[in-house]
Design an enzyme around this catalytic site. Structure first.
Site, mmCIF file in Angstrom:
data_model
loop_
_atom_site.group_PDB
_atom_site.id
_atom_site.type_symbol
_atom_site.label_atom_id
_atom_site.label_comp_id
_atom_site.label_asym_id
_atom_site.label_seq_id
_atom_site.Cartn_x
_atom_site.Cartn_y
_atom_site.Cartn_z
ATOM 1 N N GLU A 103 -5.298 -8.833 1.192
ATOM 2 C CA GLU A 103 -5.656 -7.786 2.104
ATOM 3 C C GLU A 103 -7.235 -7.902 2.404
ATOM 4 O OE1 GLU A 103 -4.642 -4.432 4.189
ATOM 5 O OE2 GLU A 103 -2.381 -5.646 4.219
ATOM 6 N N GLU A 116 0.693 -0.991 0.007
ATOM 7 C CA GLU A 116 0.082 0.040 0.456
ATOM 8 C C GLU A 116 0.886 1.344 0.270
ATOM 9 O OE1 GLU A 116 -3.131 -0.259 3.043
ATOM 10 O OE2 GLU A 116 -3.859 -2.029 2.846
HETATM 11 C C1 FCB Z 1 -4.259 -1.571 5.283
HETATM 12 C C2 FCB Z 1 -3.084 -2.063 6.164
HETATM 13 C C3 FCB Z 1 -3.210 -3.561 7.113
HETATM 14 C C4 FCB Z 1 -4.212 -2.522 7.758
HETATM 15 C C5 FCB Z 1 -4.984 -2.798 7.087
HETATM 16 C C6 FCB Z 1 -6.553 -2.956 8.159
HETATM 17 O O1 FCB Z 1 -4.627 -0.393 4.917
HETATM 18 O O2 FCB Z 1 -2.475 -3.003 4.992
HETATM 19 O O3 FCB Z 1 -2.313 -3.059 7.719
HETATM 20 O O4 FCB Z 1 -4.199 -1.779 8.914
HETATM 21 O O5 FCB Z 1 -4.929 -1.973 6.303
#
Ligand code: FCB
Length: 477
Positions: free
Chosen positions: A382, A181
């Site tokens: 994620e 990210e």
């Molecule tokens: C993302 C991050 C991760 C976590 C989630 C909820 O932006 O990569 O580390 O904080 O959000």
């Protein structure tokens, strides 16, 4: 993609799932070093920007820090055993840069690398595929002290670090993610300042974004040189951006935010150029003088996979021309040049982060990456949700988190049916952890962590996910 055609033999219980994922689909869960490891000053580790930031009063809710976190550094064996119990096929973790290269320059710290060697060996011993992220936001503090990501040299330092980790772990790790990210690192770290290092300057944020991507490109080349067989990718956090109405001004607001949130990264990484409209939007912030000849070719070095993190959708509206300047107008923003675009809430259900729950947005996002940008295999690296959990009689029945996962896995399946080469899915997160500026007040885990005793309790969602993995799909709704 759906049910096998023939009925089950008489007497055999039919538990065939109505939604089956492709064979070999990589089911996993993700974490990040600073969020779980603890042992902040052990084994030769030195501070990262997140240590400095979290120890600065007022930066993190309730003054929480990652000093101890989930104490995973000391609980690696039992944590991997738990992953095996859940049947995970893969585990996505990040390496702490200041643990393996204290200070961010110079030789490797053998003790730090040993920790990750043990982790990887333990995973492989349980048949779990390690998925290694090199940078999940923990820049060594001395590199920030000489300029951080707005400084070009940080990109070269990152490539050196990539080589060091590839030399140590390349023989046993197949999947490599350079950055997690970069939008957050650049625009929350140097734009709004709500993340480490907590600086607020739009031009610096844009420079940071560029140098993060440059570091990524150099690291891809370094990884390939060290390990030609590595599968290398990057993870971006993407949002569908929807205008609040069809009014041209709202549509334009959506174009601007889409530029900053998504295309700022997707275009350079996968097309080798910055979008012209984004550069025009940013004209009053920066002249892009930091971009040198050849940078975009480096940034767009071919990849093997693309990781997508998905949580929610942005709905935006044009600036309100009649609004009196409120304090927030002057507050540092993570949307340089578009500070006055309004973010609208639609009144749909939200998570404990106040993020709207929008599973169809995952289909849209995956289709867009595939249809507009690349044929590469995609992975959801994620996806997950924070909710307030309650431990009752030693159990945590997190029905809302389970429903979130279920809806998003159905969306992932829909994307596959629409032709997206989605090859895996990583739940965020394996366990509750340090949620950055929110400290330990937000719980994203499938496994509950009691931060006093460090006892882990798999929640209902974890048990359910184990069953999803076992079936390679979802049961009837
Ligand atoms: C993302 C991050 C991760 C976590 C989630 C909820 O932006 O990569 O580390 O904080 O959000």
């Amino acid at each position: 993609m759906s049910n096998p055609a023939s009925p089950p033999a008489v007497g055999v219980v039919d538990d065939r799932p109505p939604l089956t994922f492709p064979p070999g689909f990589l089911w996993g869960a993700a974490t990040a070093a600073y969020q779980i490891e603890g042992a902040a000053a052990e084994g030769g580790r030195t501070p990262s920007i997140w240590d400095t930031f979290s120890h600065t009063p007022g930066r993190v809710v309730e003054g929480h820090t990652g000093d101890v976190a989930c104490d995973h550094y000391h609980r690696l064996g039992s944590d991997v055993a738990l992953m095996a119990e859940l049947g995970l096929k893969s585990y996505r973790f990040s390496v702490s840069w200041p643990r393996v290269q204290p200070g961010g320059t110079g030789p490797a710290n053998a003790e730090g690398l040993d920790f990750y060697r043990r982790l990887v060996d333990e995973l492989l011993g349980h048949g779990i595929e390690p998925w290694l992220t090199l940078y999940h936001w923990d820049l060594p503090q001395p590199l920030e002290d000489v300029g951080g990501w707005p400084a070009r040299d940080t990109a070269a330092r990152f490539a050196d670090y990539a080589t060091l980790v590839a030399d140590a772990l390349g023989d046993r790790v197949r999947y490599w993610t350079t950055l997690n990210e970069p939008w957050c690192s650049a625009f929350l770290g140097y734009g709004s300042g709500v993340h480490a290092p907590g600086r607020s300057d739009g031009a610096d944020a844009v420079r940071a974004g560029h140098h993060l991507m440059l570091g990524h490109g150099l690291a891809v080349q370094a990884l390939r040189a060290a390990r030609p067989t590595a599968e290398v990718g990057v993870t971006v956090n993407l949002y569908p951006v929807t205008p609040a109405s069809e009014a041209p001004a709202d549509v334009d607001a959506a174009r601007r935010i889409d530029g900053l949130a998504n295309r700022f990264f997707l275009d350079p990484l996968l097309r080798g150029s910055y979008p012209a409209d984004l550069m025009a939007d940013l004209a009053k912030v920066t002249d892009f003088g930091h971009v040198r000849d050849g940078d975009l070719a480096t940034i767009s070095t071919p990849l093997d996979v693309v990781g997508v993190n998905y949580y929610s959708r942005h709905v935006v509206a044009a600036p309100d021309p009649d609004a009196e300047p409120e304090p927030y107008w002057r507050a540092p923003s993570c949307w340089p040049g578009s500070e006055d675009v309004r973010f609208v809430t639609r009144g749909v259900p939200v998570t404990d982060m106040n993020w709207e729950i929008d599973a169809p947005g995952l289909v849209e996002t995956l289709r867009r990456v595939h249809e507009e940008y690349t044929d590469l295999p995609l992975y959801v690296t994620e996806n997950g949700s924070a909710f307030v959990d309650e431990v009752v009689d030693g159990q945590v029945d997190d029905a809302d988190r389970l429903a979130y996962f279920d809806a998003h896995l159905r969306a992932a399946h829909e994307a596959i049916e629409a032709g997206v080469p989605l090859r895996g899915y990583f739940a965020w997160s394996l366990m509750d952890n340090f949620e950055w500026a929110w400290g330990y007040t937000k719980r994203f885990g499938m496994v509950h962590v009691d931060y006093d005793s460090q006892v882990r309790i798999p929640k209902s969602s974890a048990r359910w996910y184990a069953e999803v993995i076992r079936r390679n799909g979802l049961a009837a709704q």
